[in-house]
Structure formats: C-alpha cells, structure tokens
Design a protein around this motif. Sequence first.
Motif, PDB file in Angstrom:
ATOM      1  N   VAL A  10       0.868  -1.180   0.000  1.00 34.79           N
ATOM      2  CA  VAL A  10       0.000   0.000   0.000  1.00 34.79           C
ATOM      3  C   VAL A  10       0.905   1.230   0.000  1.00 34.79           C
ATOM      4  O   VAL A  10       1.717   1.413   0.904  1.00 34.79           O
ATOM      5  N   ARG A  11       0.800   2.044  -1.016  1.00 35.57           N
ATOM      6  CA  ARG A  11       1.723   3.142  -1.239  1.00 35.57           C
ATOM      7  C   ARG A  11       0.954   4.450  -1.355  1.00 35.57           C
ATOM      8  O   ARG A  11      -0.108   4.486  -1.969  1.00 35.57           O
ATOM      9  N   PRO A  34      -4.622   4.100   0.309  1.00 37.37           N
ATOM     10  CA  PRO A  34      -5.901   3.573   0.781  1.00 37.37           C
ATOM     11  C   PRO A  34      -5.838   3.284   2.274  1.00 37.37           C
ATOM     12  O   PRO A  34      -4.772   3.016   2.820  1.00 37.37           O
ATOM     13  N   GLN A  35      -6.957   3.349   2.884  1.00 42.96           N
ATOM     14  CA  GLN A  35      -7.076   3.050   4.304  1.00 42.96           C
ATOM     15  C   GLN A  35      -6.763   1.560   4.507  1.00 42.96           C
ATOM     16  O   GLN A  35      -7.319   0.703   3.824  1.00 42.96           O
ATOM     17  N   VAL A  51     -11.284  -8.712   4.226  1.00 41.69           N
ATOM     18  CA  VAL A  51     -11.277  -7.751   3.124  1.00 41.69           C
ATOM     19  C   VAL A  51     -11.288  -8.473   1.778  1.00 41.69           C
ATOM     20  O   VAL A  51     -10.916  -9.638   1.667  1.00 41.69           O
ATOM     21  N   GLU A  52     -11.724  -7.723   0.771  1.00 35.65           N
ATOM     22  CA  GLU A  52     -11.546  -8.146  -0.611  1.00 35.65           C
ATOM     23  C   GLU A  52     -10.503  -7.203  -1.197  1.00 35.65           C
ATOM     24  O   GLU A  52     -10.576  -5.992  -0.984  1.00 35.65           O
ATOM     25  N   VAL A  53      -9.519  -7.761  -1.897  1.00 34.99           N
ATOM     26  CA  VAL A  53      -8.461  -6.930  -2.472  1.00 34.99           C
ATOM     27  C   VAL A  53      -8.356  -7.231  -3.952  1.00 34.99           C
ATOM     28  O   VAL A  53      -8.285  -8.397  -4.351  1.00 34.99           O
ATOM     29  N   THR A  54      -8.359  -6.198  -4.762  1.00 36.75           N
ATOM     30  CA  THR A  54      -7.987  -6.370  -6.169  1.00 36.75           C
ATOM     31  C   THR A  54      -6.761  -5.506  -6.405  1.00 36.75           C
ATOM     32  O   THR A  54      -6.589  -4.465  -5.766  1.00 36.75           O
ATOM     33  N   GLY A  55      -5.868  -5.954  -7.278  1.00 32.01           N
ATOM     34  CA  GLY A  55      -4.638  -5.202  -7.526  1.00 32.01           C
ATOM     35  C   GLY A  55      -3.823  -5.885  -8.591  1.00 32.01           C
ATOM     36  O   GLY A  55      -4.318  -6.767  -9.309  1.00 32.01           O
ATOM     37  N   THR A  56      -2.567  -5.490  -8.686  1.00 30.69           N
ATOM     38  CA  THR A  56      -1.661  -6.030  -9.700  1.00 30.69           C
ATOM     39  C   THR A  56      -0.701  -6.997  -9.024  1.00 30.69           C
ATOM     40  O   THR A  56      -0.078  -6.652  -8.021  1.00 30.69           O
ATOM     41  N   VAL A  57      -0.586  -8.191  -9.561  1.00 26.55           N
ATOM     42  CA  VAL A  57       0.328  -9.181  -8.987  1.00 26.55           C
ATOM     43  C   VAL A  57       1.692  -9.028  -9.650  1.00 26.55           C
ATOM     44  O   VAL A  57       1.800  -9.007 -10.870  1.00 26.55           O
ATOM     45  N   THR A  58       2.728  -8.863  -8.804  1.00 27.22           N
ATOM     46  CA  THR A  58       4.082  -8.614  -9.291  1.00 27.22           C
ATOM     47  C   THR A  58       5.021  -9.614  -8.629  1.00 27.22           C
ATOM     48  O   THR A  58       4.886  -9.875  -7.439  1.00 27.22           O
ATOM     49  N   VAL A 110       1.130  -7.917  -4.220  1.00 31.87           N
ATOM     50  CA  VAL A 110       0.040  -7.233  -4.907  1.00 31.87           C
ATOM     51  C   VAL A 110       0.260  -5.735  -4.740  1.00 31.87           C
ATOM     52  O   VAL A 110       0.398  -5.247  -3.609  1.00 31.87           O
ATOM     53  N   THR A 111       0.335  -5.022  -5.870  1.00 31.77           N
ATOM     54  CA  THR A 111       0.519  -3.572  -5.797  1.00 31.77           C
ATOM     55  C   THR A 111      -0.733  -2.879  -6.340  1.00 31.77           C
ATOM     56  O   THR A 111      -1.602  -3.510  -6.945  1.00 31.77           O
TER      57      THR A 111
END
Lengths: 405, 405
Positions: A17-18, A26-27, A35-42, A53-54
């Motif tokens: 989280v940046r 984000p909080q 939680v549900e998290v969507t993001g980019t997997v790196t 996940v970024t």
Amino acid sequence: MTFLVLRDRTGLAQVVVRSGPGSVAPQVPPEETTVEVTGTVTANPQAPAGVEVTAPVITPLTDAAETPPVELWRPALTAGLPTLLDHAAVAWRHPAQKARWEVAAASLRGFRATLDAAGFTEICTPKLVGTATESGANVFPVDYFGRPAYLAQSPQFYKQQMVGVFERVYEVGPVFRAEPHDTVRHLAEYRSLDVELGFVRDHRDVLAVLRDVLAGMADAVRDSGAAERLGVEVPEVPAQIPVLHFADALALVGAPSDEPDLAPEHERALGEWALAEHGSDFVAVEGYPMAKRPFYTHPEPGSGTAPDGAPGGERWSNSFDLLFRGLELVTGGKRLHRYADYVAAIEARGEDPASYASYLAAFRHGMPPHGGFAIGLERWVARLVGAANVREVTPFPRDLHRLTP
Amino acid sequence: MTFLVLRDRTGLAQVVVRSGPGSVAPQVPPEETTVEVTGTVTANPQAPAGVEVTAPVITPLTDAAETPPVELWRPALTAGLPTLLDHAAVAWRHPAQKARWEVAAASLRGFRATLDAAGFTEICTPKLVGTATESGANVFPVDYFGRPAYLAQSPQFYKQQMVGVFERVYEVGPVFRAEPHDTVRHLAEYRSLDVELGFVRDHRDVLAVLRDVLAGMADAVRDSGAAERLGVEVPEVPAQIPVLHFADALALVGAPSDEPDLAPEHERALGEWALAEHGSDFVAVEGYPMAKRPFYTHPEPGSGTAPDGAPGGERWSNSFDLLFRGLELVTGGKRLHRYADYVAAIEARGEDPASYASYLAAFRHGMPPHGGFAIGLERWVARLVGAANVREVTPFPRDLHRLTP
C-alpha cells in the motif's frame, strides 16, 4: 509504504500500500478484518509465495476487527496455553497452529484410505448407551428422556458385533472418559480411530494391519505439507514394528517382574530403546497381564496361571500397546470369539453375563476369530508435532476443568 | 448331497457336501457357525458367483451357532422392525440389510472425497458443550464431573468459528436431539454431514456446493454396487437443482400464505412437483421466514418486515431446505457474519449476547461472509433405498423408546 499481509486458505499474500505524489494511500483496516483486495500481482522473491500485490483496492467485508487476543502476526504464537485455549477461535488462525490441525486432518485421510483399500467398511455406532458395563464408574451419565443413559467410552462392543456383518470395520468418532485425570495426555472427550477385523490368527495379524494404517497416516501427513511447514519430522514406520513381550519390557526398564502395567517413565525408556536398537519411533509391547486387560481379551495360549490370577485364568494376553516416541498411542489385540469363553470370562470377574446379553448375542450366533485396535488421534498429532500437551493440538479440548469454549 | 452356503465379506459361495459309496459326508455345522473350508473350486453357472466348492474339508472355528433369531437364508428379511432392531447384530448379517449400510458407507466416502477435492478441511468439534444455548430445551443434560453439561445438537457454532481458520470445513459426527418426536424420520442420535464455507455471496453459492456434494455421494453409491444389489435407483443430481421460493412453494401446494413452515405433506407434494416438472429427485425451497430460522440466519436483503415480525427484522431469509424425494434432507443457508448483526439478532430474540460470548468472539475479530449446510445421513440412505423408516437403515437407532442394543 505499508505492507498488508493477507491470509486465506491457500496461504499468505503481501499487499503493498503506497501513497505517492498526487495519490492518497488507501485506508488499511485493522488486523483480522476480512477484506476483498484487487490489484496487480508482481513477482517479488522476498514476498511470501514469491509475489506481491501492488496498487490495491481494498474493500472491507466486515466492520473493523477488534485487536486479536493473541499476536497472530508473529512467526510463532507466544501466548500461554490457557490463553490459547480461551481464545481458540482466533488463536487457531495462526498458520503454525492451523498446520497442527492439518496434520490431524491428513492423518484421518490416510487412516481411511488405507482401510478402504484393504476392504474395510466404515461404521457409525451409538454414542448413547444404556449400560455402563464396559468399565464401570468412569462414564458420564446422561438424562435420556428421564431414564439413565451413558456416553460410550469406546465403540468396542459395537465394532465387534459389526465384524459379524462386515468382517472388517473401522470408525472415527468421539469417545468419552469421565476419568478425573489431570495430565498432559488425557482428555474427557477425544477422537478414537477404531479398527476391528475378523479371521485373524492372533494379535500379530492385528499389529500388521496397524503397521500399514500408521504408514498410511504418516504418508498422508507427508503429502499434506503441513509437517514440513511446521519443521517437524514425519516418522518412518518400519516394515516390522519391533515387538517386546511385556515381561521382557519390564526387565529392560528395570521394573519389578510383578508390575501389572507400564508407567509413563517405562514407556519413555522403551521408546528410547526402540530408537537406539531399531531406529524405530514405534515399539509394540505384547502379552500384557490378563489381570489388567478387559474381559474380552484373548489369553496367550499356554501362558499358565498368574501368581495372583483367577483360578484357571491364563497369565499373559494376546494384546498389545503400541508406543510412539515413548507414549502409549494404541491399545489392541485379539479378542475372545466363543460364546462360552465370554460367559466364563465375565463370571470369573464376578459379573453377570445377563447384563451383557445384547452384546453376547453376536457370539451365540457365530463370530470369527477377530481382533482390533484403537488409536488416539490427539496423542498421535501431539507426538508427531512435538507438543508436550494434547491440549495444544485440540481446538476445543474437554477435561476435568474445561468445558468451554 | 447338501449345499452349504458360505458368507464372507466378498459375498456368498456354495459348498457341495456329498456322501458317496465308500465316503462319509462331512458334518455340516448349523447355520451361522463360523467355519474354515478348503476344497476344490469348480465352475457352476448356477451357483452364486459362478463357482462352487466340492470335496470340502470343513473346520468349525467356533462352537455350533444357535439358530438365528431372524431367517438369514431367505432372499429378504421378513421379520418385523422391532425384531430386526432387537437382534441388530445378527439381522444386519443379511446381505440385503448389509447392502443398506454399504450405501451409507459409500455416501460418507463420496461426501469427503468431493469436499477434499474442493479444498475443505475435516474438523472434529466437541460433542460435550457447556451451554444449551442453540435451541433451548431439546438437549440431553450430562453430569460432567458434577457440573451441568449438554450434548451438542449440532456443530453449528464450532464449524462457523473454524471458517475463520480454514475457510472451508466439514465434519461427520453424531448429533443429539432430545426431541420427543416419535416419527419415522426422527432419531435422538443421528449422523450429521456438516459443511461450512467462507466467501459466499449468498445461499445460492452454498447450494451449488451442496449440489456437488450430493452428486459425489450418489456417484460413490453407484460405484459401490450396493444400490444395484438392492435393486434401487441412485438419483441423478441435476446440474442445477430446481429452486422455489418459500412463498411460491406455499402457493404451489395450496397452503395459506401465512404458514410459517412446510408440513410433511407439503414436502411430499413439492417432491412430486419437482419430479413431474423438472425430472428431479431434488428440490430446494429458499427464503424460509426469518421468524422460523435460528438467529444466525442471514436475511434476504430488502425482503421487508414480516407482518408479525420483530420491528426492523426482514421477512425472508437467505436459507433453504433441500427435499429429496419429498423428504427434508438438508437445511442450509447464508449466516450473519458481522458482530453487530449478531448482537442485534440475539437481542431481538430477547436473549443476552453475553451468553454467546465465546462464539461471538470469532465475529468480533473478523469473519468472512459464509454459509453452510447439514445433511442427515440416515434420511439420505432411507430415501435412497426406499425404506419407510430411518430406523430400518440405522444399525443401532436411538429414540424416545430405544436405548438398546
């Protein structure tokens, strides 16, 4: 930059989280919030499972969770046993604690798979019984529609009766012992892995099945990966489990030859002996004195009369205990199978065969020579993962003092 | 010439006992005596399994058996239910009776295999509990070391807590109901096949898992060959189980729209409807009134207030019953997962959340949206084999009147 570690049934994932120029971080909800998290997997070799996940979008699925009563984020749980037990629902979320139960679940799989492959039938026998006959006072009384009933201490009588039906049977179920023991290895309710099979010559045939069952359980634990995650060694079950006669076991540990049973320190010494002499985590002690075994136990033919035994009774039995790393894990053996032998054995103990009528009916109408054993699940897991107390591997233990959570 | 029919776990074998010139026929022991037979195996298409054993040497392994209390040699058992139950250990030896339990054992295999493959973890939860909170009076009281305890009516609270640990869990175990029902479909102790899983949207996700579990159970029964031997049809589980809303179900069976539950005759009518309209042995009824469901039930969002409901409560629920051939087999649904919702639901029923403290702790510390179901094993088997009474498929049933054998 904040690292959020996400846990689900597949393992852990790191979420980065940046907040940067022109963006607001984000909080991050408090620990244990779902939680549900969507993001980019790196790819990130340093992150758990090698990815992170970024640019996450985090959506809480519950209100903010309260601070957990134990520190789940530490590599190991540091809370004391009473705290772990009082807060079981949360404490078991710790990956190391969870893996301990995964050892238990894998063991159950291996137990059943081995027996299914060997032609055994799973049975379900009643836990509410009408008489406290099997071993007297140490039963829990139940108010059964205004009549007295008891919780079954073991499925022994029922699994024997079912040998007459299916020849080879097993059951996984709760057993209840109202023994006021306050030790690290006793529970008032535990899981018994029961097996019984017909057409055995003697207890050595039973021990051979037990050997295969333990090997199947160990294999399933190995396959689950849970032991590896815990950093514990899964035992190799030798093709032949070393066997000592009870009399030789007493001599080996330097106990008097008239001791009727093995004490825990004797069991530990025998475990060390098996490891040193045979490289085995397992050792079976056979021939326990008839005087200390239940009435359905088959005697060792030609073993003579005990010095203090009942007239006509034989001294040694065709029964065994199996020790795993120095702890009694299994009791088993050959049983009587002739009706007349049961009547004699029950009368020799000063009891009335009539109070065993429905159990004895199976023997009046023909039963094969048979035997079996019972494995205590919690002891197996405790010994395997190196827990000093069976309560450490039981999510909701029941004992003299504990009935909650 | 005498024909001796031998039974073991693999099936029946015909032994031909002959006396010829110069030979004396071996003694044929009475029915049910356990014997060892050696002889010559000869093809005979008329014999069971296509072979018979000639020139036998018969060695009894027990004393001569007493005449069985039921006629095991007949193709079907003709004794009445009380006789079968009183003499269970012998009556279950009949191949047709035995096959009924083989249906149960295969079902358990199929249940576990389906869930293992879907990432579920088997759990074992306590059957001795400290409070009778879940549904009040219908519990069996136990004297627990001088303190009051109760037999668990279901693993509901524990399986929910374990969703926070393993996300997807199941348990096969006994449940105890002190309901003074004296019907063909109630037992005081039965086997509950419990499932609970996290991260569901609503009860339809739960129903999809149930569908797969039932299909896995049916497949395992088919594979076991037991249904074929019994001449009964194993149900096809449709890819989509037909679903009716509770309100529509009432209308369909012509019941008043304010009925709070379905009566057995309604269930039978719905079973007939599902078969006629959808060719399905299964039908799910969803949306049961909140007023009739336990406090942990998730409401159907936006379904408004019941005419006689508590203020603020919703009328319909996200829960379902599944009927199999017109009999209620499964209850399931989505549960509440937010702590505040639990407090409100418990208080709305006039109860004190403090008496649920250890259960509610799981929700205070974060829980995913979740749901689950429980299948009654005995009802499944009874319906599958066409038994009118669950006692016919339960080796040692427990009910208002029966605590033995």
